[in-house]
Design an enzyme around this catalytic site. Structure first.
Site, PDB file in Angstrom:
ATOM      1  N   HIS A 184     140.869  38.321  16.153  1.00  0.00           N
ATOM      2  CA  HIS A 184     140.988  39.142  17.851  1.00  0.00           C
ATOM      3  C   HIS A 184     139.757  39.502  18.742  1.00  0.00           C
ATOM      4  O   HIS A 184     139.424  38.762  19.713  1.00  0.00           O
ATOM      5  CB  HIS A 184     141.535  40.212  18.150  1.00  0.00           C
ATOM      6  CG  HIS A 184     143.024  40.564  18.197  1.00  0.00           C
ATOM      7  ND1 HIS A 184     143.621  39.865  19.710  1.00  0.00           N
ATOM      8  CD2 HIS A 184     144.511  41.218  17.591  1.00  0.00           C
ATOM      9  CE1 HIS A 184     144.985  39.781  19.489  1.00  0.00           C
ATOM     10  NE2 HIS A 184     145.674  40.464  18.498  1.00  0.00           N
ATOM     11  N   GLN A 200     142.299  44.702  22.454  1.00  0.00           N
ATOM     12  CA  GLN A 200     143.507  44.325  23.625  1.00  0.00           C
ATOM     13  C   GLN A 200     143.292  45.207  24.134  1.00  0.00           C
ATOM     14  O   GLN A 200     144.500  45.988  25.259  1.00  0.00           O
ATOM     15  CB  GLN A 200     144.527  44.557  22.597  1.00  0.00           C
ATOM     16  CG  GLN A 200     144.000  42.878  20.858  1.00  0.00           C
ATOM     17  CD  GLN A 200     145.755  42.827  20.100  1.00  0.00           C
ATOM     18  OE1 GLN A 200     144.929  44.201  19.264  1.00  0.00           O
ATOM     19  NE2 GLN A 200     146.543  43.768  20.385  1.00  0.00           N
ATOM     20  N   CYS A 222     152.297  40.290  17.634  1.00  0.00           N
ATOM     21  CA  CYS A 222     151.157  40.854  18.403  1.00  0.00           C
ATOM     22  C   CYS A 222     151.659  41.048  19.278  1.00  0.00           C
ATOM     23  O   CYS A 222     152.496  41.635  20.418  1.00  0.00           O
ATOM     24  CB  CYS A 222     149.780  39.538  18.639  1.00  0.00           C
ATOM     25  SG  CYS A 222     148.294  40.154  19.272  1.00  0.00           S
ATOM     26  N   LEU A 223     150.839  42.377  19.696  1.00  0.00           N
ATOM     27  CA  LEU A 223     151.516  43.393  21.010  1.00  0.00           C
ATOM     28  C   LEU A 223     150.769  43.046  21.861  1.00  0.00           C
ATOM     29  O   LEU A 223     151.411  43.304  23.351  1.00  0.00           O
ATOM     30  CB  LEU A 223     150.162  45.196  20.868  1.00  0.00           C
ATOM     31  CG  LEU A 223     150.871  46.238  19.837  1.00  0.00           C
ATOM     32  CD1 LEU A 223     150.048  47.355  19.530  1.00  0.00           C
ATOM     33  CD2 LEU A 223     152.190  46.146  20.282  1.00  0.00           C
ATOM     34  N   HIS A 283     144.179  39.132  11.023  1.00  0.00           N
ATOM     35  CA  HIS A 283     144.519  39.275  12.313  1.00  0.00           C
ATOM     36  C   HIS A 283     143.943  40.082  13.422  1.00  0.00           C
ATOM     37  O   HIS A 283     143.083  39.460  14.760  1.00  0.00           O
ATOM     38  CB  HIS A 283     146.071  39.903  12.654  1.00  0.00           C
ATOM     39  CG  HIS A 283     146.971  39.905  13.392  1.00  0.00           C
ATOM     40  ND1 HIS A 283     148.430  39.053  13.878  1.00  0.00           N
ATOM     41  CD2 HIS A 283     146.336  40.382  15.218  1.00  0.00           C
ATOM     42  CE1 HIS A 283     148.210  39.300  16.143  1.00  0.00           C
ATOM     43  NE2 HIS A 283     147.292  40.073  16.146  1.00  0.00           N
ATOM     44  N   GLU A 284     143.810  40.985  12.973  1.00  0.00           N
ATOM     45  CA  GLU A 284     142.837  42.241  13.637  1.00  0.00           C
ATOM     46  C   GLU A 284     140.857  41.276  13.830  1.00  0.00           C
ATOM     47  O   GLU A 284     140.346  41.137  15.285  1.00  0.00           O
ATOM     48  CB  GLU A 284     142.905  43.444  14.301  1.00  0.00           C
ATOM     49  CG  GLU A 284     143.544  43.919  13.448  1.00  0.00           C
ATOM     50  CD  GLU A 284     144.637  43.992  14.762  1.00  0.00           C
ATOM     51  OE1 GLU A 284     143.946  43.587  16.116  1.00  0.00           O
ATOM     52  OE2 GLU A 284     145.727  43.738  14.575  1.00  0.00           O
ATOM     53  N   GLY A 338     147.827  47.142  13.578  1.00  0.00           N
ATOM     54  CA  GLY A 338     146.802  47.442  14.258  1.00  0.00           C
ATOM     55  C   GLY A 338     146.385  47.272  15.872  1.00  0.00           C
ATOM     56  O   GLY A 338     147.417  47.024  16.669  1.00  0.00           O
TER      57      GLY A 338
END
Ligand code: NI
Length: 162
Positions: A132, A48, A86-87, A128-129, A43
């Site tokens: 963000h 991000q 997380c990226l 999670h997204e 995702g």
């Protein structure tokens, strides 16, 4: 397209709602999908890649979604603990407790409304997204002691990379 990493302030901003779907927005979504695939993520949220707008993309177990102005409409009281990363916080991971099931509503690129209910990894990715878009990272959901140790490990990794 580079991924913004902690402690980049864009990751802490509450993202803005998206107005109408136009060519620029389509291009942005395309970039998000490419970035997610290249980074091998499940995702990605627009902040991000440095864009403070309410858009998320998901790619979990063959389920692929682009969601504009997504809203978390319900989460189950049952929770699950699972390792999460997380990226935008590369190189570290931690066990995070989340609702086992989550339902999100949003708009697709063709303007239709969708409602997606996920369990397991999809439920986790949805939450999670959405986090963000509120300027929240998975490390915020850890105990203060755990968060501090993850933060130190992360800083150490970053120093070693330089
Ligand atoms: Ni993330």
């Amino acid at each position: 397209m580079e991924i913004c990493t902690y402690p980049d302030p864009v990751l802490r901003r509450k993202a803005e709602p998206v107005g109408k779907v136009d060519e620029g927005l389509r291009k942005l979504c395309e970039r998000m999908v490419e970035t997610m695939i290249r980074a091998d993520g499940v995702g990605l949220a627009a902040p991000q890649i440095g864009v403070s707008k309410r858009i998320i993309v998901l790619d979990v177990d063959g389920e692929f979604h682009i969601l504009i102005n997504p809203e978390l409409v319900s989460t189950s009281p049952e929770t699950e603990e699972f390792t999460e990363g997380c990226l935008s916080v590369p190189g570290v991971s931690a066990t995070v407790k989340r609702s086992a099931e989550a339902t999100v509503e949003g708009t697709t690129l063709d303007g239709s409304k969708v409602r997606i209910t996920g369990k397991g990894l999809l439920a986790r990715a949805i939450q999670h997204e959405i986090d963000h878009l509120e300027g929240r990272l998975f490390i915020d959901r850890l105990s203060p002691a755990r968060r501090e140790s993850i933060r130190k490990e992360y800083e150490r990794n970053r120093r070693e990379k330089k």
